[in-house]
Design a protein around this motif. Structure first.
Motif, PDB file in Angstrom:
ATOM      1  N   GLY A 175      18.414  -2.034 -10.233  1.00 51.89           N
ATOM      2  CA  GLY A 175      18.410  -2.993  -9.172  1.00 51.89           C
ATOM      3  C   GLY A 175      17.273  -2.806  -8.186  1.00 51.89           C
ATOM      4  O   GLY A 175      16.413  -1.925  -8.421  1.00 51.89           O
ATOM      5  N   GLY A 176      17.254  -3.495  -7.060  1.00 50.42           N
ATOM      6  CA  GLY A 176      16.155  -3.545  -6.098  1.00 50.42           C
ATOM      7  C   GLY A 176      14.797  -4.272  -6.527  1.00 50.42           C
ATOM      8  O   GLY A 176      14.790  -4.610  -7.944  1.00 50.42           O
ATOM      9  N   PRO A 177      13.840  -4.467  -5.708  1.00 53.36           N
ATOM     10  CA  PRO A 177      12.624  -5.017  -6.303  1.00 53.36           C
ATOM     11  C   PRO A 177      11.870  -3.928  -7.047  1.00 53.36           C
ATOM     12  O   PRO A 177      12.288  -2.689  -7.223  1.00 53.36           O
ATOM     13  N   VAL A 178      10.945  -4.456  -7.673  1.00 54.28           N
ATOM     14  CA  VAL A 178       9.903  -3.654  -8.805  1.00 54.28           C
ATOM     15  C   VAL A 178       8.446  -3.463  -8.229  1.00 54.28           C
ATOM     16  O   VAL A 178       7.864  -4.755  -7.875  1.00 54.28           O
ATOM     17  N   VAL A 179       7.882  -2.363  -8.233  1.00 48.28           N
ATOM     18  CA  VAL A 179       6.683  -1.936  -7.889  1.00 48.28           C
ATOM     19  C   VAL A 179       5.856  -1.322  -8.998  1.00 48.28           C
ATOM     20  O   VAL A 179       6.305  -0.549  -9.701  1.00 48.28           O
ATOM     21  N   ILE A 180       4.648  -2.083  -9.370  1.00 47.30           N
ATOM     22  CA  ILE A 180       4.022  -1.375 -10.663  1.00 47.30           C
ATOM     23  C   ILE A 180       2.698  -0.798 -10.196  1.00 47.30           C
ATOM     24  O   ILE A 180       1.978  -1.427  -9.406  1.00 47.30           O
ATOM     25  N   ASN A 181       2.404   0.328 -10.766  1.00 48.86           N
ATOM     26  CA  ASN A 181       1.174   0.773 -10.296  1.00 48.86           C
ATOM     27  C   ASN A 181       0.408   1.178 -11.591  1.00 48.86           C
ATOM     28  O   ASN A 181       0.868   1.192 -12.867  1.00 48.86           O
ATOM     29  N   CYS A 182      -1.150   1.378 -11.280  1.00 50.70           N
ATOM     30  CA  CYS A 182      -1.838   1.862 -12.751  1.00 50.70           C
ATOM     31  C   CYS A 182      -2.845   2.683 -11.847  1.00 50.70           C
ATOM     32  O   CYS A 182      -2.458   3.384 -10.834  1.00 50.70           O
ATOM     33  N   ALA A 183      -3.950   3.063 -12.588  1.00 52.96           N
ATOM     34  CA  ALA A 183      -5.018   3.807 -12.029  1.00 52.96           C
ATOM     35  C   ALA A 183      -5.842   3.293 -10.966  1.00 52.96           C
ATOM     36  O   ALA A 183      -6.606   3.866  -9.909  1.00 52.96           O
ATOM     37  N   GLY A 184      -6.017   1.924 -10.899  1.00 51.33           N
ATOM     38  CA  GLY A 184      -6.668   1.164 -10.020  1.00 51.33           C
ATOM     39  C   GLY A 184      -6.138  -0.158  -9.663  1.00 51.33           C
ATOM     40  O   GLY A 184      -5.070  -0.056  -8.914  1.00 51.33           O
ATOM     41  N   ARG A 185      -6.612  -1.047  -9.872  1.00 56.44           N
ATOM     42  CA  ARG A 185      -5.998  -2.610  -9.663  1.00 56.44           C
ATOM     43  C   ARG A 185      -5.638  -3.425 -10.690  1.00 56.44           C
ATOM     44  O   ARG A 185      -4.543  -3.910 -10.338  1.00 56.44           O
ATOM     45  N   GLY A 211       0.772  -1.393   0.089  1.00 54.21           N
ATOM     46  CA  GLY A 211       0.000   0.104   0.086  1.00 54.21           C
ATOM     47  C   GLY A 211       0.710   1.260   0.077  1.00 54.21           C
ATOM     48  O   GLY A 211       2.217   1.105  -0.072  1.00 54.21           O
ATOM     49  N   PRO A 212       0.057   2.328  -0.149  1.00 52.02           N
ATOM     50  CA  PRO A 212       0.754   3.734  -0.067  1.00 52.02           C
ATOM     51  C   PRO A 212       1.921   4.064   1.156  1.00 52.02           C
ATOM     52  O   PRO A 212       2.919   4.562   0.861  1.00 52.02           O
ATOM     53  N   ASP A 213       1.359   3.427   2.292  1.00 47.88           N
ATOM     54  CA  ASP A 213       2.046   3.670   3.498  1.00 47.88           C
ATOM     55  C   ASP A 213       3.597   2.992   3.378  1.00 47.88           C
ATOM     56  O   ASP A 213       4.334   3.546   3.814  1.00 47.88           O
ATOM     57  N   ALA A 214       3.444   1.712   2.896  1.00 47.73           N
ATOM     58  CA  ALA A 214       4.798   0.975   2.775  1.00 47.73           C
ATOM     59  C   ALA A 214       5.495   1.652   1.789  1.00 47.73           C
ATOM     60  O   ALA A 214       6.895   1.545   1.995  1.00 47.73           O
ATOM     61  N   LEU A 215       5.030   2.079   0.664  1.00 49.99           N
ATOM     62  CA  LEU A 215       5.732   2.610  -0.087  1.00 49.99           C
ATOM     63  C   LEU A 215       6.788   3.795   0.021  1.00 49.99           C
ATOM     64  O   LEU A 215       7.685   4.116   0.156  1.00 49.99           O
ATOM     65  N   GLU A 216       5.831   4.743   1.012  1.00 51.22           N
ATOM     66  CA  GLU A 216       6.419   6.021   1.682  1.00 51.22           C
ATOM     67  C   GLU A 216       7.425   5.250   2.418  1.00 51.22           C
ATOM     68  O   GLU A 216       8.377   6.088   2.726  1.00 51.22           O
ATOM     69  N   ALA A 217       7.123   4.143   3.310  1.00 50.14           N
ATOM     70  CA  ALA A 217       8.307   3.726   4.447  1.00 50.14           C
ATOM     71  C   ALA A 217       9.516   3.519   3.488  1.00 50.14           C
ATOM     72  O   ALA A 217      10.649   3.704   4.035  1.00 50.14           O
ATOM     73  N   TRP A 218       9.424   2.713   2.480  1.00 51.30           N
ATOM     74  CA  TRP A 218      10.623   2.408   1.670  1.00 51.30           C
ATOM     75  C   TRP A 218      11.497   3.638   1.237  1.00 51.30           C
ATOM     76  O   TRP A 218      12.434   3.720   1.260  1.00 51.30           O
ATOM     77  N   ARG A 219      10.763   4.752   0.948  1.00 53.29           N
ATOM     78  CA  ARG A 219      11.403   5.863   0.515  1.00 53.29           C
ATOM     79  C   ARG A 219      12.002   6.552   1.598  1.00 53.29           C
ATOM     80  O   ARG A 219      13.101   7.149   1.523  1.00 53.29           O
ATOM     81  N   SER A 220      11.234   6.778   2.800  1.00 48.13           N
ATOM     82  CA  SER A 220      12.041   7.273   4.078  1.00 48.13           C
ATOM     83  C   SER A 220      13.222   6.537   4.273  1.00 48.13           C
ATOM     84  O   SER A 220      14.184   7.217   4.777  1.00 48.13           O
ATOM     85  N   GLU A 221      13.338   5.167   4.100  1.00 48.02           N
ATOM     86  CA  GLU A 221      14.257   4.375   4.495  1.00 48.02           C
ATOM     87  C   GLU A 221      15.514   4.165   3.350  1.00 48.02           C
ATOM     88  O   GLU A 221      16.387   3.709   3.692  1.00 48.02           O
ATOM     89  N   TYR A 222      15.182   5.012   2.404  1.00 45.37           N
ATOM     90  CA  TYR A 222      16.144   5.227   1.137  1.00 45.37           C
ATOM     91  C   TYR A 222      16.381   3.809   0.539  1.00 45.37           C
ATOM     92  O   TYR A 222      17.462   3.381   0.163  1.00 45.37           O
ATOM     93  N   ARG A 223      15.372   2.978   0.481  1.00 42.80           N
ATOM     94  CA  ARG A 223      15.586   1.618   0.035  1.00 42.80           C
ATOM     95  C   ARG A 223      15.711   1.679  -1.678  1.00 42.80           C
ATOM     96  O   ARG A 223      14.983   2.580  -2.438  1.00 42.80           O
ATOM     97  N   SER A 224      16.304   1.000  -2.180  1.00 36.21           N
ATOM     98  CA  SER A 224      16.623   0.547  -3.567  1.00 36.21           C
ATOM     99  C   SER A 224      15.338  -0.097  -4.317  1.00 36.21           C
ATOM    100  O   SER A 224      15.168  -1.381  -3.746  1.00 36.21           O
ATOM    101  N   PHE A 225      14.591   0.639  -4.939  1.00 36.06           N
ATOM    102  CA  PHE A 225      13.311  -0.334  -5.808  1.00 36.06           C
ATOM    103  C   PHE A 225      12.989   0.598  -6.848  1.00 36.06           C
ATOM    104  O   PHE A 225      13.405   1.907  -7.200  1.00 36.06           O
ATOM    105  N   GLN A 226      12.452   0.082  -8.027  1.00 38.54           N
ATOM    106  CA  GLN A 226      11.875   0.747  -9.197  1.00 38.54           C
ATOM    107  C   GLN A 226      10.339   0.926  -9.090  1.00 38.54           C
ATOM    108  O   GLN A 226       9.793  -0.075  -8.709  1.00 38.54           O
ATOM    109  N   LEU A 227       9.845   1.801  -9.490  1.00 43.40           N
ATOM    110  CA  LEU A 227       8.430   2.062  -9.453  1.00 43.40           C
ATOM    111  C   LEU A 227       7.972   2.474 -11.116  1.00 43.40           C
ATOM    112  O   LEU A 227       8.353   3.494 -11.663  1.00 43.40           O
ATOM    113  N   PHE A 228       7.132   1.399 -11.480  1.00 48.58           N
ATOM    114  CA  PHE A 228       6.738   1.616 -12.924  1.00 48.58           C
ATOM    115  C   PHE A 228       5.146   1.863 -12.998  1.00 48.58           C
ATOM    116  O   PHE A 228       4.532   1.275 -12.266  1.00 48.58           O
TER     117      PHE A 228
END
Length: 533
Positions: A180-190, A128-145
């Motif tokens: 590098g890092g894990p990948v997160v994929i978003n769209c407009a819904g699900r 969810g959005p909270d977990a993604l923001e936590a990754w950012r605050s922890e400066y974790r390496s990931f890709q968001l597509f």
């Protein structure tokens, strides 16, 4: 050609053989409720759409209307094109509901439901959005597509997301993997978040890939701000040799069939079978080197909205591209949807004039209408000619020629003995002319130009914010239409609709899917906690 009761129609729709269920109502009516397998083919554009949706003339067709006789009119039009086996549901959509069957709201129901099934059965990881923001605050390496087309990405996206339409990431992986890092994929819904993440995870075994739960709508509902107007960067070039190797491995792992052009010809000529050939490359590649054999159907969008290209259930679909990888991924997903699929690679080497054999088509619509200038049309309307605006209802509200009445092909007014002037595109006006001439119009002309051209010519257009009334604007889908324009309540209702689809399925509708036995959780073990499945 006859009316069939809803129970018989339901039996036919879920029988093993090919069938097309075409809903000839307009887009707004369709979106408010239709049978699960009904494909939109509105009467206003019937002859322009049906040949691509139903290419075989002897495939059985069942039509859906509002119980208002429109299906009978559509039957006449289809017969003129050479379709031979056309029936309709007696009483239309209202009778379907009265028989105890569900009318599903929204569009692209089979594809949307696929996403929910993949999440439920394959345990596709999401965050969810909270977990993604936590990754950012922890400066974790990931890709968001962002797995949607570039035009949708530009409207709104998650800040920091990169445009990468579903189906392209695996093909272009060598240009993306160095980050590098894990990948997160978003769209407009699900749906495209789930399908995009699952597809990349299957292409790249062991890679942690997660869907961003509820996409941009979930992000907005969490109180966070979306990015608007971000231009999509050009897609990075693919390494074709690596893409071909990945395609071969994926096809072998999932039992997908690859064929050559000779086999494609043979399959297309098989009696009693409908075969589609679609080019799943990125649209820019198709535009640069189009082939008459295969219309453009970008892989991610084809899976998201299959019923925009494929109107026949249980048909055969041949997917084409350059290396086989994007075609293989689309073939894999369409197989889950119940279609027989094949992969035809090497589209860039095809002869330019090669195409599948096509049956001759009957009369489609009259030749281009004679045109009159807008100023002359306004003058003629004052003298007694009927001026009808066939553009979209909301376009009409925003500005129309003085004296013009809004109309649409299923609801044309009485015209016997009158001249008729039509505003609208060439196809829509030409098709409406068939009905107008049969109804006794003495002449029909199309008004040249569009609203901007009329204004540029000095004409003062009239506006009518409340006309046509919402109830009459049957071309417009009101169902949560403003969910991407800041209406958070509409976003909540849309997401609840998506998540509620599985509960609405009956056994026959659920049986249309052929999901493989897959579990996607293992690939995300290395990212630890922070994802919801």
């Amino acid at each position: 050609m006859a009316a069939v009761d809803p129970h018989e129609a339901k039996r036919r729709l879920h029988a093993p053989s090919e069938i097309a269920c075409l809903d000839v109502r307009e887009h707004g009516q369709y979106g408010e409720g239709h049978p699960f397998l009904a494909v939109p083919c509105p009467y206003s554009r019937l002859e322009a759409m049906v040949a691509a949706l139903v290419p075989r003339r002897d495939v059985p067709i069942i039509l859906v209307d509002e119980g208002d006789g429109l299906a009978r009119r559509a039957t006449k039009r289809l017969a003129a094109l050479g379709y031979a086996e056309i029936d309709w549901i007696d009483g239309g959509a209202p009778a379907w509901a009265a028989a105890g069957y569900t009318l599903f709201k929204g569009v692209n129901l089979p594809s949307k439901t696929l996403g929910e099934l993949v999440e439920a059965q394959w345990h596709s990881p999401a965050m969810g959005p909270d977990a993604l923001e936590a990754w950012r605050s922890e400066y974790r390496s990931f890709q968001l597509f962002d797995g949607r087309p570039a035009v949708e990405f530009a409207k709104m996206t998650i800040p920091g997301s990169r445009s990468m339409p579903n189906g392209e990431a695996g093909h272009r992986w060598e240009a993306l993997a160095p980050e590098g890092g894990p990948v997160v994929i978003n769209c407009a819904g699900r749906t495209r978040s789930i399908i995009g993440a699952a597809g990349l995870a299957l292409m790249q075994p062991g890679l942690p890939v997660l869907a961003l739960e509820n996409g941009t709508q979930g992000w907005a509902l969490s109180g966070r701000t979306l990015a608007h107007g971000v231009a999509a960067a050009p897609l990075p070039a693919a390494q074709t040799a690596a893409s071909r190797q990945r395609a071969d491995a994926f096809m072998a792992a999932h039992g997908l069939l690859q064929i050559d052009r000779a086999e494609a010809d043979r399959l297309a000529r098989e009696p009693g079978r409908t075969t589609y050939l679609l080019d799943v490359r990125d649209p820019t590649e198709h535009s640069a080197a189009p082939h008459a054999a295969a219309p453009s159907a970008p892989g991610g969008q084809l899976v998201q909205a299959t019923d925009q290209w494929i109107g026949v259930r249980r048909a055969r679909v041949i997917l084409a591209d350059d290396t086989g990888l994007r075609a293989a991924l689309a073939a894999f997903w369409l197989r889950q949807l119940g279609y027989e699929t094949c992969v035809l690679a090497g589209i860039d080497a095809w002869p330019a004039d090669w195409r599948l054999p096509v049956e001759p088509l009957g009369r489609r619509h009259p030749a281009a209408l004679p045109e009159v200038a807008a100023s002359e049309a306004v003058s003629r309307a004052r003298e007694g000619d009927l001026l009808l605006d066939l553009r979209g209802s909301f376009d009409y509200r925003a500005g129309h020629l003085p004296g013009a009445a809004w109309s649409i092909r299923p609801r044309l007014p009485a015209v016997a003995g009158r001249g008729v002037l039509l505003a609208g595109d060439t196809s829509t006006t030409a098709l409406a002319t068939i009905d107008l001439i049969e109804a006794g119009a003495v002449s029909v002309h199309r008004i040249a130009g569009d609203a901007q051209g009329w204004r540029n010519a000095g004409l003062a257009l009239e506006t009518s914010p409340d006309a046509p009334a919402d109830a009459d604007a049957i071309d417009f889908q009101f169902f949560v239409h403003d969910r991407h324009d800041g209406n958070l309540d509409a976003a909540r209702r849309y997401l609840a609709w998506e998540m509620g689809l599985l509960a609405q399925l009956d056994d026959a509708e659920r049986g249309e899917y052929r999901l493989d036995a897959i579990d996607l959780r293992a690939g995300c073990e290395k990212v630890g906690t922070g994802f919801s499945r």
